[in-house]
Write a protein that holds these residues in place. Structure first.
Motif, PDB file in Angstrom:
ATOM      1  N   LEU A   1      41.212  19.468  38.343  1.00 11.41           N
ATOM      2  CA  LEU A   1      42.414  20.077  38.518  1.00 11.41           C
ATOM      3  C   LEU A   1      43.632  19.869  37.580  1.00 11.41           C
ATOM      4  O   LEU A   1      44.480  20.312  37.494  1.00 11.41           O
ATOM      5  CB  LEU A   1      42.746  19.804  40.097  1.00 11.41           C
ATOM      6  N   PHE A   2      43.118  18.931  36.498  1.00  7.78           N
ATOM      7  CA  PHE A   2      43.950  18.833  35.476  1.00  7.78           C
ATOM      8  C   PHE A   2      43.117  19.143  34.008  1.00  7.78           C
ATOM      9  O   PHE A   2      43.804  20.124  33.403  1.00  7.78           O
ATOM     10  CB  PHE A   2      44.526  17.287  35.336  1.00  7.78           C
ATOM     11  N   ALA A   3      42.396  18.645  33.704  1.00  6.49           N
ATOM     12  CA  ALA A   3      41.676  18.964  32.437  1.00  6.49           C
ATOM     13  C   ALA A   3      41.404  20.260  32.047  1.00  6.49           C
ATOM     14  O   ALA A   3      41.795  21.003  31.211  1.00  6.49           O
ATOM     15  CB  ALA A   3      40.709  17.955  31.995  1.00  6.49           C
ATOM     16  N   ILE A   4      40.542  20.982  33.228  1.00  3.24           N
ATOM     17  CA  ILE A   4      40.138  22.346  32.823  1.00  3.24           C
ATOM     18  C   ILE A   4      41.386  23.445  33.030  1.00  3.24           C
ATOM     19  O   ILE A   4      41.566  24.243  32.165  1.00  3.24           O
ATOM     20  CB  ILE A   4      39.043  22.731  33.761  1.00  3.24           C
ATOM     21  N   PRO A   5      41.979  23.275  34.272  1.00  2.00           N
ATOM     22  CA  PRO A   5      43.342  23.982  34.054  1.00  2.00           C
ATOM     23  C   PRO A   5      43.990  23.758  32.920  1.00  2.00           C
ATOM     24  O   PRO A   5      44.971  24.871  32.355  1.00  2.00           O
ATOM     25  CB  PRO A   5      44.025  23.711  35.290  1.00  2.00           C
ATOM     26  N   MET A   6      44.557  22.805  32.156  1.00  2.00           N
ATOM     27  CA  MET A   6      45.397  22.554  31.085  1.00  2.00           C
ATOM     28  C   MET A   6      44.849  23.339  29.905  1.00  2.00           C
ATOM     29  O   MET A   6      45.662  23.871  29.334  1.00  2.00           O
ATOM     30  CB  MET A   6      45.345  20.979  30.925  1.00  2.00           C
TER      31      MET A   6
ATOM     32  N   ILE B   1      34.136  22.748  48.946  1.00  4.55           N
ATOM     33  CA  ILE B   1      34.955  24.167  49.154  1.00  4.55           C
ATOM     34  C   ILE B   1      36.180  24.043  48.536  1.00  4.55           C
ATOM     35  O   ILE B   1      36.273  25.420  47.627  1.00  4.55           O
ATOM     36  CB  ILE B   1      35.088  24.031  50.971  1.00  4.55           C
ATOM     37  N   GLY B   2      37.094  23.020  48.289  1.00  2.00           N
ATOM     38  CA  GLY B   2      38.248  23.136  47.681  1.00  2.00           C
ATOM     39  C   GLY B   2      37.914  23.171  46.087  1.00  2.00           C
ATOM     40  O   GLY B   2      38.550  23.984  45.424  1.00  2.00           O
ATOM     41  N   ILE B   3      36.988  22.323  45.653  1.00  2.00           N
ATOM     42  CA  ILE B   3      36.654  22.439  44.261  1.00  2.00           C
ATOM     43  C   ILE B   3      35.902  23.802  43.965  1.00  2.00           C
ATOM     44  O   ILE B   3      36.357  24.585  42.802  1.00  2.00           O
ATOM     45  CB  ILE B   3      36.018  21.467  43.722  1.00  2.00           C
ATOM     46  N   THR B   4      35.179  24.519  44.659  1.00  2.00           N
ATOM     47  CA  THR B   4      34.466  25.566  44.285  1.00  2.00           C
ATOM     48  C   THR B   4      35.511  26.615  44.216  1.00  2.00           C
ATOM     49  O   THR B   4      35.461  27.444  43.431  1.00  2.00           O
ATOM     50  CB  THR B   4      33.447  26.046  45.267  1.00  2.00           C
ATOM     51  N   LEU B   5      36.449  26.674  45.116  1.00  2.18           N
ATOM     52  CA  LEU B   5      37.616  27.498  44.862  1.00  2.18           C
ATOM     53  C   LEU B   5      38.362  27.729  43.835  1.00  2.18           C
ATOM     54  O   LEU B   5      38.724  28.537  42.977  1.00  2.18           O
ATOM     55  CB  LEU B   5      38.684  27.414  46.243  1.00  2.18           C
ATOM     56  N   ALA B   6      38.593  26.321  43.399  1.00  2.00           N
ATOM     57  CA  ALA B   6      39.411  26.084  42.203  1.00  2.00           C
ATOM     58  C   ALA B   6      38.416  26.591  40.981  1.00  2.00           C
ATOM     59  O   ALA B   6      39.235  27.221  39.963  1.00  2.00           O
ATOM     60  CB  ALA B   6      39.752  24.688  41.923  1.00  2.00           C
ATOM     61  N   GLU B   7      37.310  26.317  41.010  1.00  2.00           N
ATOM     62  CA  GLU B   7      36.321  26.680  39.901  1.00  2.00           C
ATOM     63  C   GLU B   7      36.292  28.193  39.605  1.00  2.00           C
ATOM     64  O   GLU B   7      35.983  28.675  38.496  1.00  2.00           O
ATOM     65  CB  GLU B   7      34.703  26.230  40.158  1.00  2.00           C
ATOM     66  N   ILE B   8      36.832  29.207  40.633  1.00  2.00           N
ATOM     67  CA  ILE B   8      36.808  30.495  40.417  1.00  2.00           C
ATOM     68  C   ILE B   8      37.738  30.720  39.137  1.00  2.00           C
ATOM     69  O   ILE B   8      37.376  31.675  38.315  1.00  2.00           O
ATOM     70  CB  ILE B   8      37.411  31.200  41.767  1.00  2.00           C
ATOM     71  N   ALA B   9      38.899  29.980  39.088  1.00  2.00           N
ATOM     72  CA  ALA B   9      39.743  29.980  38.014  1.00  2.00           C
ATOM     73  C   ALA B   9      38.938  29.962  36.767  1.00  2.00           C
ATOM     74  O   ALA B   9      39.316  30.392  35.659  1.00  2.00           O
ATOM     75  CB  ALA B   9      40.871  28.938  38.418  1.00  2.00           C
ATOM     76  N   SER B  10      38.081  28.883  36.638  1.00  2.00           N
ATOM     77  CA  SER B  10      37.508  28.440  35.437  1.00  2.00           C
ATOM     78  C   SER B  10      36.745  29.816  34.998  1.00  2.00           C
ATOM     79  O   SER B  10      36.658  30.057  33.659  1.00  2.00           O
ATOM     80  CB  SER B  10      36.714  27.091  35.724  1.00  2.00           C
ATOM     81  N   VAL B  11      35.699  30.259  35.916  1.00  6.67           N
ATOM     82  CA  VAL B  11      35.001  31.190  35.337  1.00  6.67           C
ATOM     83  C   VAL B  11      35.550  32.602  34.940  1.00  6.67           C
ATOM     84  O   VAL B  11      35.207  33.151  34.085  1.00  6.67           O
ATOM     85  CB  VAL B  11      33.570  31.271  36.438  1.00  6.67           C
ATOM     86  N   THR B  12      36.419  32.702  35.792  1.00  3.63           N
ATOM     87  CA  THR B  12      37.380  34.143  35.504  1.00  3.63           C
ATOM     88  C   THR B  12      38.203  33.822  34.234  1.00  3.63           C
ATOM     89  O   THR B  12      38.274  34.812  33.292  1.00  3.63           O
ATOM     90  CB  THR B  12      38.444  34.678  36.562  1.00  3.63           C
TER      91      THR B  12
ATOM     92  N   TYR C   1      46.100  31.519  40.832  1.00  2.00           N
ATOM     93  CA  TYR C   1      46.157  31.378  42.446  1.00  2.00           C
ATOM     94  C   TYR C   1      45.093  30.901  42.908  1.00  2.00           C
ATOM     95  O   TYR C   1      45.053  29.724  44.015  1.00  2.00           O
ATOM     96  CB  TYR C   1      46.504  32.824  42.848  1.00  2.00           C
ATOM     97  N   CYS C   2      43.785  31.260  42.525  1.00  2.00           N
ATOM     98  CA  CYS C   2      42.570  30.419  43.040  1.00  2.00           C
ATOM     99  C   CYS C   2      42.668  28.899  42.632  1.00  2.00           C
ATOM    100  O   CYS C   2      42.534  28.058  43.740  1.00  2.00           O
ATOM    101  CB  CYS C   2      41.307  30.760  42.562  1.00  2.00           C
ATOM    102  N   PHE C   3      43.174  28.538  41.509  1.00  3.95           N
ATOM    103  CA  PHE C   3      43.194  27.149  41.019  1.00  3.95           C
ATOM    104  C   PHE C   3      44.263  26.443  42.049  1.00  3.95           C
ATOM    105  O   PHE C   3      43.966  25.365  42.662  1.00  3.95           O
ATOM    106  CB  PHE C   3      43.513  27.162  39.736  1.00  3.95           C
ATOM    107  N   LEU C   4      45.395  27.254  42.306  1.00  6.52           N
ATOM    108  CA  LEU C   4      46.532  26.549  43.063  1.00  6.52           C
ATOM    109  C   LEU C   4      46.024  26.170  44.405  1.00  6.52           C
ATOM    110  O   LEU C   4      46.121  25.273  44.834  1.00  6.52           O
ATOM    111  CB  LEU C   4      47.787  27.511  42.919  1.00  6.52           C
ATOM    112  N   PHE C   5      45.398  27.394  45.070  1.00  9.60           N
ATOM    113  CA  PHE C   5      44.920  27.229  46.482  1.00  9.60           C
ATOM    114  C   PHE C   5      43.948  26.155  46.667  1.00  9.60           C
ATOM    115  O   PHE C   5      43.967  25.397  47.673  1.00  9.60           O
ATOM    116  CB  PHE C   5      44.573  28.567  46.956  1.00  9.60           C
ATOM    117  N   GLY C   6      42.973  26.217  45.552  1.00 11.60           N
ATOM    118  CA  GLY C   6      41.929  25.320  45.640  1.00 11.60           C
ATOM    119  C   GLY C   6      42.426  23.951  45.731  1.00 11.60           C
ATOM    120  O   GLY C   6      42.028  22.891  46.218  1.00 11.60           O
ATOM    121  N   GLY C   7      43.378  23.658  44.403  1.00  9.49           N
ATOM    122  CA  GLY C   7      43.868  22.315  44.528  1.00  9.49           C
ATOM    123  C   GLY C   7      44.657  21.772  45.683  1.00  9.49           C
ATOM    124  O   GLY C   7      44.684  20.630  46.154  1.00  9.49           O
TER     125      GLY C   7
END
Lengths: 838, 316, 109
Positions: A97-102, A176-187, A131-137
């Motif tokens: 939730l920090f390194a990858i989104p940053m 579940i939360g991290i997989t949701l946030a990971e959607i941001a990474s692959v998109t 938004y996926c990252f935000l909601f997942g986080g």
């Protein structure tokens, strides 16, 4: 200024084109509550950066809690349960939730500016990812509120994380939360690949683009291939917890090591995914402060590419103590040491760049020097850890904690801080303080080294990692106290940075044009650049445009000649290029602000959260909302089928949104399919692994039905054929016929899925892990077929209701590619079932 | 090691008892030179790189391509080849088992160590403290029937994980007598920080005597309060989980207590073994080691606890 | 993809393919199913390495020639330089993959 091509009858430019608006108004960003519908990359990029930094601070506070507990032996500041949650969340927040989104924030913000585009090529995808990252986080963090924070370590080993040993919802919050946030990474990966390849300014060939773009491009490919193993592993573990499927249960032919293989197949590339963009930031700032181009562009590109690929061969060096055969261990040891070569090429290229001029010691430069010191030390301890005998002593001790923080903080945080100081004027229009920044650097540098250098010794003296307390007098007391003091000093530096950030927004000196004297295009406009980045897309002739092309800085930026100064259709647009040669290829239309990314992300988040809460009707509702949002997103009629003048190169005209394999949308589909094949490949790996390491269980598993498998394969082939035919007829403007073929696909996709599932019926997924993986493969292909169904339905409806005109057949081209890929997966799965059945 | 009126030493508070920089075993002995050698060599490389940065900063002439060659290709390649050439044979030696090794099977539990000496022979069962002969090869057979643990005695050799569904072998040859400390090195749940153990290395003939002595039934003295304690043990149902040879046979859910009083520490190497800590453990184990499978027996009365702990402390 | 742009990615992907082959061979030889004898594993690994190294060497040489031919400072020169270094690093890494197989006589040493 005027277009001469006739408008096709279906080209309803008025829907999004706002004929009454001028250029600035077309590009104006919505304000107030409507700003959440903005899709522009600068806004989305800033959101990633700010939200990522907030998670950094939260995770930093968690780290201080850890260090405070460890300041003296047998401390009672935190009880064991809280401590386990705190260190798990520290690692989880920092890594996901920090390194990858940053790094995504830097990519999303900088890429269009540096390649000469007005936005990323899929702005809505970027917003959706955010938004996926935000909601997942938020989902992951909310676990604290339910006293269910994950407590199994950031890599969640099994069997500890299975439902037998971790009851309650804590592990599910993580999965579940991290997989949701990971959607941001692959998109983001798809977005980055397509944008760098397809939206460069005229004249910017691959070797003229800034080296940071190579770093981001390689990183994006790594994300596309590296994240899927974790996504698959998370889904398998969550299936174990929710449904009782025995993937990792040794009594049913599963293997706890399967989790470790899948996790580290992700986990090792992950740390290089974090490192590479940061090294790219160093490679960008360094030449600015030396005044000369980077030494050895060609070497660095080669080093980045080889490092990205080789990093996928190191994963089992996290598993040296698991009892794998030493021939295997030695393979990973050798590969792990080899990665030092491309690393060394980059580091020495940076050092050699210093000799090319007289370096200026600014705050970003200080952080570059800090990076060189800390990262090189961390890299060297990494080579030590690659030696298996030494690893058997140092593994799972504070030596590793020291190593990982040296490479992550030295290799990512320090360049990130330098990058924040460097690009802050671009974002806010004001300079931060050199004096305060110097203090920030020295506090961080001194605090960091005091905190973590000691840990090398602490680990060698026998202190394992992840222990809430330790007995006194066996040799760790003083070292831990020093580490804690260092952590507080490091925190002081970061606190000072935050203070300076807020201060400079009020009273910092205004940044003039190109305040650092940089060479790259983002500094073309004086800060703060307008939201459209470039009034006219400039033509590039050199790798350092602001240094080599005087016409850029010797006049006001709005007067620079370039493409697309005119905007006859009153739409947002930029120039699209050939992915390899960089030659101008198309006019790439960009979306205006829209709510569909937010709605779609919200639907997905609702479905995920409802799964966590086991409220299944809500899962369905969330899925329906997401489906509606995504359908609205893709429904709009294509702008293709017309050509427009670009205003450059003696009347060059380009098609709008070209219907071609080189289209950014096709590249995007190919990128998405790369991710999909990596997901599929991870499942195949799981099956092969279990077949090979648990042969008695695999051989005892019931075999799939060969006939159904053969029929599924045939059905898949027919499906690929139909996809090809629909596209062929669509390109020939036979829309009714193509629409009917699409309806054929709508029927064939579920039939293929039914045949695969029929092949699986003899196999009981609860009886063996191998059988469960077979079902997982079938389920994955079924999901792919569901996409084919929905997509073909949309295409059919649009064609049969007359919404598609000549030249507007990009969706058919894309669906054909997607069908071919789905058919390939169907064939491989059917072949696997047949092989097992024989 | 025999208690003459006092209790056995423990490694608690013993500086360097759990250090990989102390080498009392052949494995640790083979690894330490590699550790020191790499530290020195890479320390030199680090200093050279920093010096190069300083030099490059001050220099006015552009670097030649040979900088990238030496730093990016030659230097790493030389280090890698040297590293692999030294570490591969070392690794081979570390994992090679002796044919005549004494096998000790250790099963990792949450959060203690179930030890069986010579499992295919005399099958002597004990817990949390392992006694080894100096100079004789031993092979640890490492198992788990719950989550992943890791068996690590830094002063003797490297670590090896205990993974459900796998059997991992760890060859050990202790070269010095003394007491050493080990700890679980893979996060295994709530009381992972409290899952340590002690290793006692004896001269070979002392070890043989110890092995002989320990095999028999529990040696509990016949003092009245000791007998009373034994009765409490049986009445409170402790035998459902704990075995004491000659008193309560067969239970394997908890550690074998036949020689519990002779151990240097309690609770997996975490508290000194004496009557007081034993009483506190029995009464309130969940507070001392949350997540342990043993419930707290705080319903026992004061006299009962005293008798029971005195009995257990006498078991050597 | 142009031949030169291909040169940057392909040597690294060749290493990846070689790594997968060696890893698969070691897994086939050393896991419970014991699909292959260790001697067979070693033989096949040597063959695969010779083939991969030969291809990498060919790419290295041709990238070197291209580097000499291309005008200094041009796009083609930069691409050729990147291609040459990629081929070199990949070649070294391919040879490194073989190390465990030649140095160790069996799965367990």
């Amino acid at each position: 200024m005027t277009d001469t091509a006739p408008e096709s009858p279906h080209y309803t430019a008025h829907r999004k084109g706002e004929a009454d608006k001028d250029f600035d108004a077309i590009w104006a960003q919505p304000s107030g509550i409507r700003s959440w519908s903005a899709v522009n990359h600068r806004i989305v990029g800033k959101r990633f950066l700010v939200t990522g930094f907030v998670f950094f601070l939260i995770a930093g506070v968690l780290a201080l809690l850890v260090r405070t507990q460890l300041i003296v032996p047998e401390n009672t500041f935190l009880d064991s349960e809280t401590y386990n949650q705190v260190f798990t969340m520290h690692g989880t927040l920092m890594m996901f939730l920090f390194a990858i989104p940053m790094l995504e924030g830097f990519a999303v913000y900088l890429i269009p500016l540096m390649v000469g585009a007005r936005d990323l090529v899929f702005p809505r995808l970027g917003a959706f990812g955010y938004y996926c990252f935000l909601f997942g986080g938020i989902l992951v963090l909310s676990s604290f509120l339910f006293d269910a924070a994950p407590a199994g370590g950031w890599f969640m080993y099994v069997p500890l994380s299975t439902s037998d040993y971790t009851e309650g919802l804590s592990a599910d919050f993580w999965l579940i939360g991290i997989t949701l946030a990971e959607i941001a990474s692959v998109t983001a990966a798809v977005e980055i690949i397509a944008s760098i390849l397809c939206s460069r300014a005229p004249g910017m060939s691959l070797t003229k683009m800034p080296v940071l773009m190579w770093y981001f491009l390689v990183t994006a490919f790594m994300i596309a291939v590296g994240f899927p193993p974790l996504i698959i592993a998370s889904i398998l573990l969550e299936s174990e917890r929710l449904l009782g499927l025995p993937f990792f249960d040794p009594s049913l032919g599963g293997d706890p090591l399967l989790w470790q293989h899948l996790f580290w197949l992700f986990g090792h590339p992950e740390v290089y995914i974090i490192f590479l963009p940061a090294a790219g930031i160093v490679a960008t700032m360094l030449p600015t402060f030396v005044g000369k181009p980077l030494f050895g562009y060609g070497f660095v590109v080669a080093a980045v590419v080889t490092m990205g690929v080789i990093s996928f061969g190191l994963w089992a060096h996290h598993m040296f103590a698991t009892g794998l055969p030493i021939m295997s261990l030695t393979l990973f040891s050798a590969a792990s040491t080899m990665v030092a070569i491309p690393t060394g090429v980059q580091i020495f290229s940076f050092i050699a760049t210093l000799t090319l001029g007289r370096p200026r010691l600014t705050v970003p430069m200080l952080f570059i020097l800090g990076f060189l010191f800390i990262f090189v030390l961390g890299g060297l301890t990494g080579v030590m850890l690659a030696a298996v005998p030494f690893n058997l002593q140092a593994h799972d001790t504070h030596f590793v904690v020291a190593h990982l923080h040296y490479v992550l903080i030295g290799g990512f945080v320090f360049p990130m801080m330098g990058g924040l100081y460097y690009w802050m004027p671009h974002i806010t229009g004001r300079m931060m303080s050199e004096r305060i920044g110097t203090w920030v650097f020295w506090l961080m540098f001194a605090g960091f080294n005091l905190a973590f250098f000691m840990m090398h010794l602490t680990g060698l003296r026998g202190m394992p990692r992840r222990i809430a307390t330790y007995p006194e007098g066996i040799g760790w007391d003083r070292l831990n106290m020093l580490s804690t003091i260092g952590a507080y000093i490091l925190t002081a530096g970061i606190a000072l940075f935050i203070w300076d950030f807020f201060r400079h927004r009020r009273t910092g000196p205004a940044a003039g044009r190109n305040p650092w004297g940089a060479a790259t295009l983002e500094w073309l406009y004086p800060p703060v650049a307008p939201g459209y980045n470039f009034r006219a897309i400039p033509e590039i002739r050199a790798r350092e445009p602001l240094w080599e092309q005087p016409e850029f800085l010797d006049r006001p930026p709005d007067e620079i000649t370039g493409a697309l100064r005119a905007y006859p259709d009153h739409r947002r647009e930029t120039i699209g290029c050939d992915p390899v040669t960089g030659a101008p290829l198309q006019i790439l239309r960009l979306p205006h602000p829209t709510w569909t990314p937010l709605i779609s992300a919200f639907g997905i988040a609702l479905a995920f959260a409802a799964t966590l809460a086991s409220v299944y009707w809500l899962v369905g509702l969330g899925g329906a909302i997401a489906l509606a949002g995504i359908t609205a997103w893709v429904w709009e009629p294509s702008d293709s089928g017309v050509t427009r003048a670009t205003g450059i190169r003696h009347g060059l005209e380009l098609p709008v949104n070209i219907v071609d394999r080189r289209s950014h949308l096709h590249i995007g589909i190919v990128g998405t399919l790369l991710i999909s094949f990596a997901l599929f490949g991870s499942l195949l790996f799981g099956g092969l692994y279990l077949w090979n390491t648990e042969p008695s269980f695999a051989d005892r598993t019931a075999t799939p039905d060969s006939r159904a498998a053969l029929m599924a394969a045939a059905s898949g082939l027919v499906m690929a054929g139909l996809g090809w035919l629909a596209n062929r007829w669509a390109q020939d403007n036979a829309f009714r016929a193509a629409g009917l073929i699409d309806l054929g696909l709508v029927a064939l996709a579920p039939l293929t899925a039914a045949l695969l599932l029929a092949a699986l019926l003899p196999v009981d997924p609860w009886a063996s892990a191998f059988g469960a993986v077979g079902w997982a493969l079938g389920a994955f292909v079924t999901a792919h077929l569901a996409v084919v169904l929905w997509w073909a339905l949309i295409n059919a409806v649009r064609k049969l209701t007359g919404l598609v005109g000549p030249g507007q057949t990009l969706p058919d081209l894309l669906l054909m590619t997607f069908c071919k890929a789905t058919a390939a997966m169907t064939l491989v799965t059917a072949a696997a079932y047949l092989a097992v059945a024989s | 090691m025999e208690a003459d009126g006092g209790y056995a030493d423990s490694t608690l508070g013993l500086w360097g008892a759990q250090s990989s920089l102390v080498n009392a075993g052949r494995g640790a002995d083979a690894i330490l030179p590699l550790t020191i050698g790499m530290t020195v060599a890479f320390g030199v490389v680090f200093v050279l790189v920093l010096a190069l940065v300083w030099f490059a900063w001050r220099r006015d002439r552009p670097a030649g391509h040979w900088w990238l060659w030496s730093g990016g290709i030659v230097l790493p390649l030389v280090s890698i080849v040297a590293l692999m050439a030294i570490s591969t044979p070392t690794l081979r030696a570390l994992v090679t088992e002796s044919d005549d090794a004494l096998v000790i099977e250790v099963t990792g539990k949450q959060f203690w160590w179930d030890v069986v000496y010579d499992p295919d022979g005399i099958a002597l069962r004990d817990a949390n403290e392992i006694v080894l002969p100096r100079g004789r090869p031993v092979t640890f057979r490492l198992l788990s029937d719950n989550v992943i643990h890791s068996f690590w005695v830094p002063s003797l050799t490297g670590k090896m994980d205990m993974i459900p569904g796998r059997v991992n072998m760890l060859p050990v040859l202790a070269e010095e007598t003394g007491r050493f400390r080990g700890q679980c090195a893979e996060f295994c749940g709530l009381s992972h920080p409290r899952m340590a153990f002690e290793v006692v290395v004896l001269e070979p003939d002392a070890f043989d005597r110890w092995l002989e002595r320990t095999q028999g039934e529990a040696r509990d003295a016949a003092r009245p309060e000791i007998v009373e304690g034994r009765n409490v043990f049986l009445d409170a149902g402790c035998a459902a989980c704990h075995a004491i040879r000659g008193v309560a046979e067969g239970a394997r859910l908890g550690p074998d207590l036949t020689r519990v009083g002779a151990r240097g520490s309690l609770g997996g190497g975490m508290w000194r073994m004496n009557q007081g800590t034993l009483a506190g453990w029995i009464a309130d184990v969940q507070d001392m080691k949350p997540g342990a499978q043993m419930p707290s027996y705080n319903h026992l009365s004061g006299p009962e606890l005293r008798a029971l702990s005195a009995y257990l402390a006498s078991l050597e | 993809m142009t031949p030169l742009a291909r040169r940057i990615a392909l040597p690294a992907l060749l290493w990846a393919l070689h790594f997968i082959v060696v890893y698969a061979l070691i897994s086939a030889g050393c896991a419970a199913r014991a699909l292959a004898e260790v001697d067979v594993v070693r033989g096949l690994a040597v063959v695969a390495t010779c083939a991969a190294a030969a291809v990498a060497l060919v790419w290295l040489i041709s990238a070197g020639l291209e580097r000499r031919r291309a005008p200094a400072g041009s796009d083609a020169a930069a691409l050729a330089s990147a291609g040459w270094w990629t081929a070199l690093i990949s070649l070294l890494a391919i040879l490194a993959n073989l190390w465990p197989v030649v140095l160790l006589g069996s799965c367990t040493g």
